[in-house]
Motif scaffolding. Structure first.
Motif, short mmCIF file in Angstrom:
data_model
loop_
_atom_site.label_atom_id
_atom_site.label_comp_id
_atom_site.label_asym_id
_atom_site.label_seq_id
_atom_site.Cartn_x
_atom_site.Cartn_y
_atom_site.Cartn_z
N ARG A 9 0.87 -1.53 -0.16
CA ARG A 9 0.09 -0.17 0.02
C ARG A 9 0.71 1.38 -0.02
NH1 ARG A 9 -4.58 -0.53 -1.99
NH2 ARG A 9 -5.44 1.36 -0.60
N GLY A 10 2.19 1.26 -0.17
CA GLY A 10 3.09 2.27 -0.08
C GLY A 10 3.33 2.95 -1.52
N TYR A 11 4.13 3.69 -1.44
CA TYR A 11 4.63 4.67 -2.71
C TYR A 11 4.75 3.64 -3.90
CZ TYR A 11 7.03 7.59 -5.95
OH TYR A 11 7.52 8.36 -7.17
N LEU A 12 5.96 2.84 -3.77
CA LEU A 12 6.52 1.77 -4.65
C LEU A 12 5.28 0.65 -4.78
CD1 LEU A 12 10.36 1.71 -4.01
CD2 LEU A 12 8.91 3.04 -5.75
N GLY A 13 4.96 0.14 -3.50
CA GLY A 13 4.16 -0.91 -3.85
C GLY A 13 2.75 -0.93 -4.75
N SER A 14 2.19 0.41 -4.43
CA SER A 14 0.93 0.52 -5.23
C SER A 14 1.35 0.86 -6.93
CB SER A 14 0.06 1.97 -4.59
OG SER A 14 1.00 2.67 -4.83
N VAL A 15 2.35 0.76 -7.15
CA VAL A 15 2.77 0.83 -8.48
C VAL A 15 3.34 -0.58 -8.80
CG1 VAL A 15 4.44 1.71 -10.10
CG2 VAL A 15 3.50 3.32 -8.72
N MET A 16 3.71 -1.30 -7.94
CA MET A 16 4.27 -2.61 -8.39
C MET A 16 3.41 -3.60 -8.66
SD MET A 16 7.84 -4.46 -6.78
CE MET A 16 8.79 -2.84 -6.89
N ALA A 17 2.35 -3.39 -7.61
CA ALA A 17 1.25 -4.56 -7.47
C ALA A 17 0.54 -4.72 -8.90
CB ALA A 17 0.29 -4.28 -6.56
N PRO A 18 0.15 -3.71 -9.59
CA PRO A 18 -0.43 -3.61 -10.82
C PRO A 18 0.60 -4.38 -11.78
CG PRO A 18 -1.12 -1.62 -10.00
CD PRO A 18 0.18 -2.27 -8.92
N CYS A 19 1.87 -4.06 -11.78
CA CYS A 19 2.84 -4.50 -12.54
C CYS A 19 3.07 -6.36 -12.59
CB CYS A 19 4.04 -4.12 -12.23
SG CYS A 19 5.50 -4.29 -13.39
N LEU A 20 3.11 -6.54 -11.18
CA LEU A 20 3.22 -7.95 -11.00
C LEU A 20 1.79 -8.81 -11.63
CD1 LEU A 20 4.61 -7.87 -7.44
CD2 LEU A 20 5.62 -8.55 -9.58
N LEU A 21 0.70 -8.22 -11.23
CA LEU A 21 -0.62 -8.88 -11.95
C LEU A 21 -0.51 -9.03 -13.18
CD1 LEU A 21 -2.90 -7.01 -9.52
CD2 LEU A 21 -2.32 -9.41 -9.44
N ALA A 22 -0.03 -7.60 -13.99
CA ALA A 22 -0.03 -7.80 -15.49
C ALA A 22 0.87 -8.84 -15.89
CB ALA A 22 0.31 -6.40 -15.96
N ALA A 23 1.72 -9.21 -15.16
CA ALA A 23 2.83 -10.02 -15.46
C ALA A 23 2.33 -11.64 -15.35
CB ALA A 23 3.94 -10.00 -14.89
N GLY A 24 1.18 -11.59 -14.83
CA GLY A 24 0.44 -13.03 -14.72
C GLY A 24 0.91 -13.46 -13.39
N HIS A 25 1.47 -13.09 -12.28
CA HIS A 25 1.80 -13.48 -11.03
C HIS A 25 0.51 -13.40 -10.09
CE1 HIS A 25 6.06 -13.65 -12.11
NE2 HIS A 25 5.89 -12.43 -12.32
N ASP A 26 0.29 -14.31 -8.94
CA ASP A 26 -0.47 -14.37 -8.04
C ASP A 26 -0.12 -13.53 -6.79
OD1 ASP A 26 -2.47 -14.89 -6.28
OD2 ASP A 26 -1.73 -17.25 -5.93
N VAL A 27 -0.44 -12.45 -6.55
CA VAL A 27 0.04 -11.48 -5.62
C VAL A 27 -0.60 -11.45 -4.22
CG1 VAL A 27 0.88 -8.98 -5.39
CG2 VAL A 27 1.00 -10.19 -7.76
N VAL A 28 -0.20 -11.49 -3.28
CA VAL A 28 -0.73 -10.97 -2.11
C VAL A 28 0.03 -10.05 -1.25
CG1 VAL A 28 -1.40 -12.07 0.27
CG2 VAL A 28 -1.70 -13.51 -1.70
N GLY A 29 -0.54 -8.96 -0.90
CA GLY A 29 -0.01 -7.91 -0.19
C GLY A 29 0.22 -8.10 1.35
N LEU A 30 0.99 -7.53 2.17
CA LEU A 30 1.23 -7.27 3.45
C LEU A 30 1.77 -6.07 3.69
CD1 LEU A 30 2.79 -9.84 5.79
CD2 LEU A 30 3.45 -7.57 6.26
N ASP A 31 0.94 -5.23 4.58
CA ASP A 31 1.24 -3.83 5.10
C ASP A 31 0.37 -3.64 6.20
OD1 ASP A 31 1.76 -1.31 2.65
OD2 ASP A 31 0.73 -0.86 4.65
#
Length: 346
Positions: A9-31
């Motif tokens: 949910r941070g500055y980089l994380g909120s940009v990186m999560a969509p990038c990982l999803l677009a690459a087809g990864h299964d993403v779980v956040g921790l914040d």
């Protein structure tokens, strides 16, 4: 690949999560939710999440993941200098604890967000990953300690890689107004003048948040043996710029603004230019896309579009001010832990 993304949910994380999803990864956040609600414009793509302080992560949180991308940290020098003991507790001790849990849980890849500020004052020569580490602040020192300690527990089944990000810039839904380009563009828009308190001569390596996200995405799928326990500078030589040049980029992006280099604080000892050739060699096809000038324009356009005000700029999107607001409201204790269950949730 199933990925745990800390600080999502941070500055980089909120940009990186969509990038990982677009690459087809299964993403779980921790914040922990320290900056929940610090949003400008539309929020990023939602991912399933674990609400937890990084200091309280347990073995159960790590089960079933192929990789951990560890972004969560107290992530700038003013915060670190204000409370160095908390900085080391979160950035160093909790990070090492997380890495040990990940290793014990069978997580093979551990991608750690380090920083180019580990080089400290390096002069005019371009510094490579083999340059001496001379951290000048508790924040940078905490990153050096994590690199050293996580390297010590690496083995054939647990492979860390350390991504030393240049100073980030660019628009993110979870905006940071206290990093240099983001700050100067905001100051130019709100006041008409870009004020530089130093003499403007120190060098800074900059990199856009999306280019950082792209580097992590590339590292996630790179051959493990090729990058095992390696450190990579993240950025591009084209964005090695002086503070005065950053100020000029901000003024160019904001109509009718001017630059005022006052020099009142004297020269800044943190000056370094960085060599980024190793990451281009290791991650085939990785080329940062964003220039400082383009990033300044992007920031200004989004500040205007989403109605950035001086109050938001100086409180909600300045991390030290935001945390003090939470403490004044009784939501955070002195160790930056939430005082009641549910505080900080999105």
């Amino acid at each position: 690949m199933r990925v745990l993304l800390t600080g999502h949910r941070g500055y980089l994380g909120s940009v990186m999560a969509p990038c990982l999803l677009a690459a087809g990864h299964d993403v779980v956040g921790l914040d922990s939710g320290l900056f929940a609600g610090c949003i400008l414009g539309p929020d990023s793509a939602e991912v399933p999440s674990i609400h937890a302080d990084i200091r309280d992560v347990t073995a159960s949180h790590l089960v079933g993941f192929d990789a951990v991308i560890h972004l969560a940290a107290l992530s700038n020098d003013p915060l670190g200098s204000l409370a160095p003991e908390i900085t080391f507790d979160i950035n160093h001790h909790a990070s090492l604890h997380l890495a040990r849990l990940a290793k014990n849980a069978g997580v093979q890849r551990f991608l750690y967000a380090s920083t180019c500020s580990v080089y400290g004052s390096a002069g005019e020569d371009l510094v490579t990953e083999s340059a001496p580490l001379r951290p000048l602040t508790p924040y940078a020192e905490s990153k050096v300690r994590v690199e050293e300690d996580v390297t010590a527990i690496a083995d054939s089944g647990f492979s860390p890689v350390f991504l030393r990000n240049a100073t980030a810039f660019g628009f993110s839904p979870c905006l940071r107004a206290d990093i240099v380009l983001n700050n100067l563009v905001g100051v130019a828009m709100l006041t008409g003048t870009v004020r530089v308190l130093s003499d403007g001569t120190p060098w800074r390596p900059l990199v856009h948040a999306r280019d950082i996200a792209a580097a992590f995405c590339a590292a996630l799928v790179a051959p493990v043996d090729a990058i095992h326990c390696r450190a990579y500078n993240v950025g591009t030589e084209d964005n090695n710029v002086t503070v005065a040049q950053i100020a000029e980029a901000a003024a160019t992006a904001v109509p009718n603004s001017t630059v005022d280099v006052t020099g009142e604080t004297g020269p800044d000892p943190r000056s370094y230019r960085v060599d980024f050739s190793a990451i281009r060699t290791a991650f085939e096809g990785y080329t940062p896309q964003w220039t400082v000038v383009a990033g300044a324009v992007e920031l200004y356009e989004n500040y205007v579009r989403w109605g950035l005000t001086e109050e938001l700029f100086t409180t909600r999107f300045t991390r030290l001010a935001h945390l003090r607001t939470l403490q004044t409201a009784g939501l955070l204790d002195a160790s930056l832990r939430f005082q009641r269950v549910g505080a900080g949730r999105d």
